[in-house]
Scaffold this motif. Structure first.
Motif, PDB file in Angstrom:
ATOM      1  N   ALA A  23       0.769  -1.250  -0.239  1.00 44.32           N
ATOM      2  CA  ALA A  23       0.142   0.002  -0.042  1.00 44.32           C
ATOM      3  C   ALA A  23       0.943   1.293  -0.015  1.00 44.32           C
ATOM      4  O   ALA A  23       1.802   1.223   0.738  1.00 44.32           O
ATOM      5  N   GLY A  24       0.695   2.213  -0.928  1.00 50.75           N
ATOM      6  CA  GLY A  24       1.307   3.335  -0.968  1.00 50.75           C
ATOM      7  C   GLY A  24       2.774   3.110  -1.884  1.00 50.75           C
ATOM      8  O   GLY A  24       3.462   4.031  -1.676  1.00 50.75           O
ATOM      9  N   ALA A  25       2.718   2.093  -2.446  1.00 50.70           N
ATOM     10  CA  ALA A  25       4.054   1.822  -3.398  1.00 50.70           C
ATOM     11  C   ALA A  25       3.534   1.418  -4.746  1.00 50.70           C
ATOM     12  O   ALA A  25       2.474   0.365  -4.755  1.00 50.70           O
ATOM     13  N   GLU A  26       3.774   2.127  -5.909  1.00 55.22           N
ATOM     14  CA  GLU A  26       3.254   1.827  -7.109  1.00 55.22           C
ATOM     15  C   GLU A  26       4.373   1.566  -8.183  1.00 55.22           C
ATOM     16  O   GLU A  26       5.541   1.691  -7.866  1.00 55.22           O
ATOM     17  N   VAL A  27       3.940   1.034  -9.249  1.00 59.11           N
ATOM     18  CA  VAL A  27       4.645   0.747 -10.295  1.00 59.11           C
ATOM     19  C   VAL A  27       4.363   1.461 -11.603  1.00 59.11           C
ATOM     20  O   VAL A  27       3.108   1.827 -11.776  1.00 59.11           O
ATOM     21  N   PRO A  28       5.289   1.616 -12.565  1.00 57.29           N
ATOM     22  CA  PRO A  28       4.869   2.459 -13.690  1.00 57.29           C
ATOM     23  C   PRO A  28       3.778   1.703 -14.413  1.00 57.29           C
ATOM     24  O   PRO A  28       3.721   0.776 -14.585  1.00 57.29           O
ATOM     25  N   ALA A  29       2.859   2.637 -15.023  1.00 52.79           N
ATOM     26  CA  ALA A  29       1.506   2.115 -15.597  1.00 52.79           C
ATOM     27  C   ALA A  29       2.072   1.271 -16.890  1.00 52.79           C
ATOM     28  O   ALA A  29       1.243   0.438 -17.375  1.00 52.79           O
ATOM     29  N   SER A  30       3.063   1.500 -17.516  1.00 50.16           N
ATOM     30  CA  SER A  30       3.546   0.843 -18.787  1.00 50.16           C
ATOM     31  C   SER A  30       4.431  -0.246 -18.459  1.00 50.16           C
ATOM     32  O   SER A  30       4.789  -0.985 -19.462  1.00 50.16           O
ATOM     33  N   ALA A  31       4.852  -0.524 -17.206  1.00 57.46           N
ATOM     34  CA  ALA A  31       5.713  -1.609 -16.855  1.00 57.46           C
ATOM     35  C   ALA A  31       5.280  -2.817 -17.067  1.00 57.46           C
ATOM     36  O   ALA A  31       4.047  -3.143 -16.295  1.00 57.46           O
ATOM     37  N   PRO A  32       5.818  -3.837 -17.526  1.00 65.12           N
ATOM     38  CA  PRO A  32       5.234  -5.097 -17.320  1.00 65.12           C
ATOM     39  C   PRO A  32       5.242  -5.776 -16.104  1.00 65.12           C
ATOM     40  O   PRO A  32       6.102  -5.531 -15.141  1.00 65.12           O
ATOM     41  N   ARG A  33       4.265  -6.701 -15.672  1.00 71.68           N
ATOM     42  CA  ARG A  33       4.079  -7.270 -14.296  1.00 71.68           C
ATOM     43  C   ARG A  33       5.356  -8.370 -14.055  1.00 71.68           C
ATOM     44  O   ARG A  33       5.491  -8.917 -15.041  1.00 71.68           O
ATOM     45  N   ARG A  34       5.990  -8.159 -12.954  1.00 75.44           N
ATOM     46  CA  ARG A  34       7.035  -9.088 -12.751  1.00 75.44           C
ATOM     47  C   ARG A  34       6.724 -10.303 -12.471  1.00 75.44           C
ATOM     48  O   ARG A  34       5.568 -10.696 -11.678  1.00 75.44           O
ATOM     49  N   PRO A  35       7.524 -11.446 -12.782  1.00 79.11           N
ATOM     50  CA  PRO A  35       7.023 -12.867 -12.503  1.00 79.11           C
ATOM     51  C   PRO A  35       6.582 -13.223 -11.032  1.00 79.11           C
ATOM     52  O   PRO A  35       5.906 -13.885 -10.643  1.00 79.11           O
ATOM     53  N   GLY A  36       7.581 -12.479 -10.091  1.00 76.75           N
ATOM     54  CA  GLY A  36       7.265 -12.728  -8.655  1.00 76.75           C
ATOM     55  C   GLY A  36       6.196 -11.844  -8.034  1.00 76.75           C
ATOM     56  O   GLY A  36       6.144 -12.165  -6.808  1.00 76.75           O
ATOM     57  N   ARG A  37       5.632 -11.168  -8.778  1.00 76.45           N
ATOM     58  CA  ARG A  37       4.632 -10.351  -8.303  1.00 76.45           C
ATOM     59  C   ARG A  37       3.157 -11.194  -7.901  1.00 76.45           C
ATOM     60  O   ARG A  37       2.812 -11.640  -8.723  1.00 76.45           O
ATOM     61  N   ASP A  38       2.825 -11.020  -6.637  1.00 77.75           N
ATOM     62  CA  ASP A  38       1.494 -11.725  -6.459  1.00 77.75           C
ATOM     63  C   ASP A  38       0.365 -10.791  -6.800  1.00 77.75           C
ATOM     64  O   ASP A  38       0.173  -9.780  -6.162  1.00 77.75           O
ATOM     65  N   PRO A  39      -0.415 -11.509  -7.729  1.00 79.31           N
ATOM     66  CA  PRO A  39      -1.694 -10.515  -7.883  1.00 79.31           C
ATOM     67  C   PRO A  39      -2.749 -10.430  -6.837  1.00 79.31           C
ATOM     68  O   PRO A  39      -3.577  -9.670  -6.804  1.00 79.31           O
ATOM     69  N   PHE A  40      -2.519 -11.338  -5.764  1.00 80.61           N
ATOM     70  CA  PHE A  40      -3.444 -11.413  -4.772  1.00 80.61           C
ATOM     71  C   PHE A  40      -3.463 -10.052  -3.993  1.00 80.61           C
ATOM     72  O   PHE A  40      -4.358  -9.310  -3.620  1.00 80.61           O
ATOM     73  N   PHE A  41      -2.480  -9.484  -3.892  1.00 78.12           N
ATOM     74  CA  PHE A  41      -2.159  -8.229  -2.962  1.00 78.12           C
ATOM     75  C   PHE A  41      -2.650  -6.993  -3.748  1.00 78.12           C
ATOM     76  O   PHE A  41      -3.196  -5.963  -3.418  1.00 78.12           O
ATOM     77  N   ASP A  42      -2.403  -6.991  -5.026  1.00 79.17           N
ATOM     78  CA  ASP A  42      -3.020  -5.934  -5.818  1.00 79.17           C
ATOM     79  C   ASP A  42      -4.530  -6.152  -5.843  1.00 79.17           C
ATOM     80  O   ASP A  42      -4.997  -4.978  -6.150  1.00 79.17           O
ATOM     81  N   ASN A  43      -5.023  -7.150  -6.113  1.00 80.99           N
ATOM     82  CA  ASN A  43      -6.437  -7.232  -6.114  1.00 80.99           C
ATOM     83  C   ASN A  43      -6.989  -7.104  -4.692  1.00 80.99           C
ATOM     84  O   ASN A  43      -7.873  -6.293  -4.734  1.00 80.99           O
ATOM     85  N   ALA A  44      -6.343  -7.061  -3.629  1.00 78.05           N
ATOM     86  CA  ALA A  44      -6.816  -6.647  -2.320  1.00 78.05           C
ATOM     87  C   ALA A  44      -6.896  -5.193  -2.119  1.00 78.05           C
ATOM     88  O   ALA A  44      -7.778  -4.504  -1.601  1.00 78.05           O
ATOM     89  N   LYS A  45      -5.778  -4.549  -2.701  1.00 72.89           N
ATOM     90  CA  LYS A  45      -5.568  -3.159  -2.599  1.00 72.89           C
ATOM     91  C   LYS A  45      -6.638  -2.543  -3.606  1.00 72.89           C
ATOM     92  O   LYS A  45      -7.390  -1.568  -3.157  1.00 72.89           O
ATOM     93  N   TYR A  46      -6.878  -2.976  -4.627  1.00 71.00           N
ATOM     94  CA  TYR A  46      -7.922  -2.508  -5.827  1.00 71.00           C
ATOM     95  C   TYR A  46      -9.418  -2.520  -4.825  1.00 71.00           C
ATOM     96  O   TYR A  46     -10.042  -1.664  -4.830  1.00 71.00           O
ATOM     97  N   LEU A  47      -9.695  -3.759  -4.245  1.00 67.59           N
ATOM     98  CA  LEU A  47     -10.885  -3.917  -3.727  1.00 67.59           C
ATOM     99  C   LEU A  47     -11.062  -3.013  -2.322  1.00 67.59           C
ATOM    100  O   LEU A  47     -12.225  -2.471  -2.113  1.00 67.59           O
ATOM    101  N   ALA A  48     -10.085  -2.904  -1.608  1.00 68.90           N
ATOM    102  CA  ALA A  48     -10.181  -2.199  -0.552  1.00 68.90           C
ATOM    103  C   ALA A  48     -10.099  -0.503  -0.995  1.00 68.90           C
ATOM    104  O   ALA A  48     -10.852   0.254  -0.242  1.00 68.90           O
ATOM    105  N   ILE A  49      -9.607  -0.253  -2.082  1.00 72.45           N
ATOM    106  CA  ILE A  49      -9.690   1.217  -2.445  1.00 72.45           C
ATOM    107  C   ILE A  49     -11.290   1.587  -2.901  1.00 72.45           C
ATOM    108  O   ILE A  49     -11.934   2.636  -2.742  1.00 72.45           O
ATOM    109  N   VAL A  50     -11.759   0.490  -3.504  1.00 69.22           N
ATOM    110  CA  VAL A  50     -13.250   0.655  -3.582  1.00 69.22           C
ATOM    111  C   VAL A  50     -14.073   0.955  -2.718  1.00 69.22           C
ATOM    112  O   VAL A  50     -15.155   1.788  -2.527  1.00 69.22           O
ATOM    113  N   LEU A  51     -13.788   0.238  -1.599  1.00 70.17           N
ATOM    114  CA  LEU A  51     -14.691   0.243  -0.328  1.00 70.17           C
ATOM    115  C   LEU A  51     -14.361   1.447   0.442  1.00 70.17           C
ATOM    116  O   LEU A  51     -15.333   2.349   0.986  1.00 70.17           O
ATOM    117  N   VAL A  52     -12.994   2.208   0.270  1.00 69.21           N
ATOM    118  CA  VAL A  52     -12.717   3.628   0.683  1.00 69.21           C
ATOM    119  C   VAL A  52     -13.584   4.567   0.028  1.00 69.21           C
ATOM    120  O   VAL A  52     -14.307   5.308   0.846  1.00 69.21           O
TER     121      VAL A  52
END
Length: 358
Positions: free
Chosen positions: A14-43
């Motif tokens: 949370a509070g750490a972003e990546v460039p919009a055009s950057a490819p997703r890194r193999p080690g990046r877990d989509p679970f946490f990005d999904n959690a952040k998106y759903l949380a910001i929707v609730l906010v």
């Protein structure tokens, strides 16, 4: 924002972003990005419910339920991805450019917004964060204290004592909303203590099944509590006496809200998708949605849009929630991030003094 951790997930914190055009890194877990998106929707949905006239007990119940955990889960994720933080000169510089500079920029922007929309005398007060901007200096200060929390024994218990002291004291003052910084601190410290195995536990089918009755009980408790207490407890902005209770009540309420937030955060995470989905890329842009949706909410309030008769009906309240979700989703998209990156994720290499030759 640049990453400030050594975790493979890196900028997913949370509070750490990546460039919009950057490819997703193999080690990046989509679970946490999904959690952040759903949380910001609730906010965003929670903020859209606040101005509703005569919102009714059902909306207030949902508001209480959501406010129990939506910021705590964000803060815990931020702590989780700060475990490897070392206060080297490079890391401190990144903290300044990714948190302090955007805070200053948006503090000025929101002040100008207020002055241009009917409040010409609205003061510019850097030590008094505008509404939702409190989170940036809070995260900055929490991260500066990370080495201490990774060293001290019983860090979560100690942070709860500090939070309780904040809740029983009413004369801390409003600078940087220090009350919130102290009272939300335990969630950051808890995040520092979490490990991948803890998140594996909440991503099981058993956890999803168990979360259903827990959430139903929580909703029933919120429905019961709405006419009997104030939601200001969930903001963590005030001491107990400022909320009309004896000072000592602040300590047990701090512990109770902490436990409720942790349990409901686990229930929330249990239903977060684990695979990469359409929302995953949006999760890397939640800082943009967080900082920008305030303009939309405040503009709607100033233009009396919430006073329309439609929004006093159940259908209108559902519509407000859907619009809030759509707006914050749009603000997390790649085009918005490309345009506003210079102010949200400034690259200020020119401002650093050159390193001396070895």
């Amino acid at each position: 924002m640049p990453s400030v951790t050594s975790d493979p997930q890196g900028p997913a914190a949370a509070g750490a972003e990546v460039p919009a055009s950057a490819p997703r890194r193999p080690g990046r877990d989509p679970f946490f990005d999904n959690a952040k998106y759903l949380a910001i929707v609730l906010v965003a949905m929670g903020h859209s419910w606040e101005p509703l006239p005569g919102s009714g007990r059902v909306v207030e119940t949902l508001y209480t339920f959501v406010y129990t955990f939506h910021m705590p889960v964000f803060i815990m994720i931020a702590g989780y991805f700060s475990r490897g933080l070392e206060l080297t000169s490079d890391r401190v510089w990144k903290l300044v450019t990714s948190l302090v500079v955007p805070y200053a920029v948006f503090e000025v922007a929101y002040t100008l917004f207020e002055r241009l929309t009917g409040a010409p005398g609205f003061p510019l007060s850097p030590l008094t964060p505008y509404w939702l901007l409190w989170f940036l200096p809070a995260l900055f200060l929490w991260r500066l204290t990370t080495p201490f929390w990774l060293t001290v024994r019983w860090p979560v218990a100690l942070s709860l004592v500090i939070a309780a002291m904040g809740a029983v004291t009413s004369n801390i003052g409003g600078d940087l909303q220090l009350q919130r910084i102290l009272q939300f601190l335990p969630f950051y410290v808890l995040g520092l203590q979490l490990r991948p195995a803890h998140f594996d536990l909440v991503r099981t089918r058993a956890a999803r099944i168990a979360s259903v009755p827990v959430c139903l009980v929580a909703l029933a408790a919120a429905y019961w509590a709405v006419p009997r207490t104030t939601t200001s407890w969930f903001f963590r902005r005030y001491g107990a006496e400022q909320l009309g209770s004896p000072a000592w009540v602040g300590a047990p309420v701090t512990l109770l809200l902490f436990l409720c937030a942790v349990v409901l955060s686990a229930c929330f995470l249990a239903w977060v998708p684990k695979r990469e989905m359409w929302m995953t890329a949006l999760g890397a842009g939640t800082l943009y949605g967080y900082l920008l949706h305030g303009f939309v909410i405040k503009a709607a309030v100033k233009w009396d849009l919430f006073q329309a008769g439609l929004f006093s009906t159940p259908a209108g309240r559902v519509l407000v929630s859907l619009v809030a979700a759509a707006v914050v989703t749009a603000l997390c998209t790649a085009p918005v991030r490309r345009v506003l990156r210079p102010v949200v994720e400034p690259r200020l290499g020119w401002a650093r003094s050159p390193r001396p030759a070895p």
